[in-house]
Design a protein around this motif. Sequence first.
Motif, PDB file in Angstrom:
ATOM      1  N   PHE A  25      43.896  28.204  39.010  1.00  0.00           N
ATOM      2  CA  PHE A  25      44.242  29.469  38.371  1.00  0.00           C
ATOM      3  C   PHE A  25      45.734  29.686  38.557  1.00  0.00           C
ATOM      4  N   PRO A  26      46.569  29.040  37.724  1.00  0.00           N
ATOM      5  CA  PRO A  26      48.013  29.067  37.935  1.00  0.00           C
ATOM      6  C   PRO A  26      48.635  30.461  37.913  1.00  0.00           C
ATOM      7  N   SER A  27      48.017  31.379  37.197  1.00  0.00           N
ATOM      8  CA  SER A  27      48.605  32.715  37.112  1.00  0.00           C
ATOM      9  C   SER A  27      48.107  33.639  38.216  1.00  0.00           C
ATOM     10  N   LEU A  28      47.445  33.084  39.215  1.00  0.00           N
ATOM     11  CA  LEU A  28      46.886  33.888  40.300  1.00  0.00           C
ATOM     12  C   LEU A  28      47.951  34.728  40.998  1.00  0.00           C
ATOM     13  N   LEU A  29      49.025  34.086  41.457  1.00  0.00           N
ATOM     14  CA  LEU A  29      50.070  34.830  42.161  1.00  0.00           C
ATOM     15  C   LEU A  29      50.770  35.815  41.239  1.00  0.00           C
ATOM     16  N   GLY A  30      51.035  35.397  40.006  1.00  0.00           N
ATOM     17  CA  GLY A  30      51.690  36.286  39.053  1.00  0.00           C
ATOM     18  C   GLY A  30      50.856  37.519  38.757  1.00  0.00           C
ATOM     19  N   ASN A  31      49.560  37.323  38.528  1.00  0.00           N
ATOM     20  CA  ASN A  31      48.676  38.457  38.259  1.00  0.00           C
ATOM     21  C   ASN A  31      48.542  39.358  39.480  1.00  0.00           C
ATOM     22  N   ALA A  32      48.436  38.764  40.660  1.00  0.00           N
ATOM     23  CA  ALA A  32      48.327  39.563  41.880  1.00  0.00           C
ATOM     24  C   ALA A  32      49.595  40.363  42.120  1.00  0.00           C
ATOM     25  N   THR A  33      50.752  39.726  41.911  1.00  0.00           N
ATOM     26  CA  THR A  33      52.025  40.427  42.084  1.00  0.00           C
ATOM     27  C   THR A  33      52.173  41.548  41.066  1.00  0.00           C
ATOM     28  N   LYS A  34      51.792  41.266  39.819  1.00  0.00           N
ATOM     29  CA  LYS A  34      51.883  42.283  38.769  1.00  0.00           C
ATOM     30  C   LYS A  34      50.972  43.464  39.087  1.00  0.00           C
ATOM     31  N   PHE A  35      49.772  43.161  39.553  1.00  0.00           N
ATOM     32  CA  PHE A  35      48.826  44.211  39.908  1.00  0.00           C
ATOM     33  C   PHE A  35      49.382  45.090  41.027  1.00  0.00           C
ATOM     34  N   LEU A  36      49.920  44.432  42.072  1.00  0.00           N
ATOM     35  CA  LEU A  36      50.453  45.197  43.198  1.00  0.00           C
ATOM     36  C   LEU A  36      51.684  46.002  42.796  1.00  0.00           C
ATOM     37  N   SER A  37      52.550  45.424  41.979  1.00  0.00           N
ATOM     38  CA  SER A  37      53.746  46.171  41.567  1.00  0.00           C
ATOM     39  C   SER A  37      53.374  47.325  40.650  1.00  0.00           C
ATOM     40  N   ASN A  38      52.368  47.140  39.795  1.00  0.00           N
ATOM     41  CA  ASN A  38      51.917  48.246  38.946  1.00  0.00           C
ATOM     42  C   ASN A  38      51.314  49.364  39.778  1.00  0.00           C
ATOM     43  N   ARG A  39      50.586  48.991  40.814  1.00  0.00           N
ATOM     44  CA  ARG A  39      50.003  50.018  41.694  1.00  0.00           C
ATOM     45  C   ARG A  39      51.073  50.746  42.484  1.00  0.00           C
TER      46      ARG A  39
END
Length: 188
Positions: free
Chosen positions: A151-165
Amino acid sequence: MARSKSGPKVVVNIEQNNRIYQIIATLLLCGAIGMVAYALAKNGWLELASTMLTMFLVQLGTLLFKNGIIGLPEKQDDSAFKGTKGLLRTMAADFREWQARSPIWRLAALATAYTLGFMLARAGIGLALQVFTNVWIAGAAAAALASLIIFPSLLGNATKFLSNRATASKPAGEEKEIVTKEFDLGRE
């Protein structure tokens, strides 16, 4: 017997979803490679282990990039880095074109640069192999790497989620309404 006229035929193709097997196989393979590298390093074969693991990672990264599994997202979005993504794609295309029409001395210089990069990565992996305290930690690190492959976008999605929160803020005075309902479980 007379044939009856029937409506259009429907063909249903049923494919077995083997994605879960691919995920498990990738985790097991990368975990096994990490554990073998750890075992070799702990038994006096650190140079062989670090070379093997570095070559695996470099080749895997190259193949993932060439097959389009990893890379910059192709979808157009209105992100703040839209221009940067375009610039990086253009630079990569220009580099590939420049490299394709390079004379032999430039290709030798590029090979030297890739070799130096490989040796630096190998030295870093050799140090990392000395840090692991047991085979399970080595396997866990390799499996964590495998999760990024799957899941190559795992870190990107997690970072995006945390920054959005973190950046999501409510205007002052605006409260969320909490709705509660009571249910009588004895009544049907």
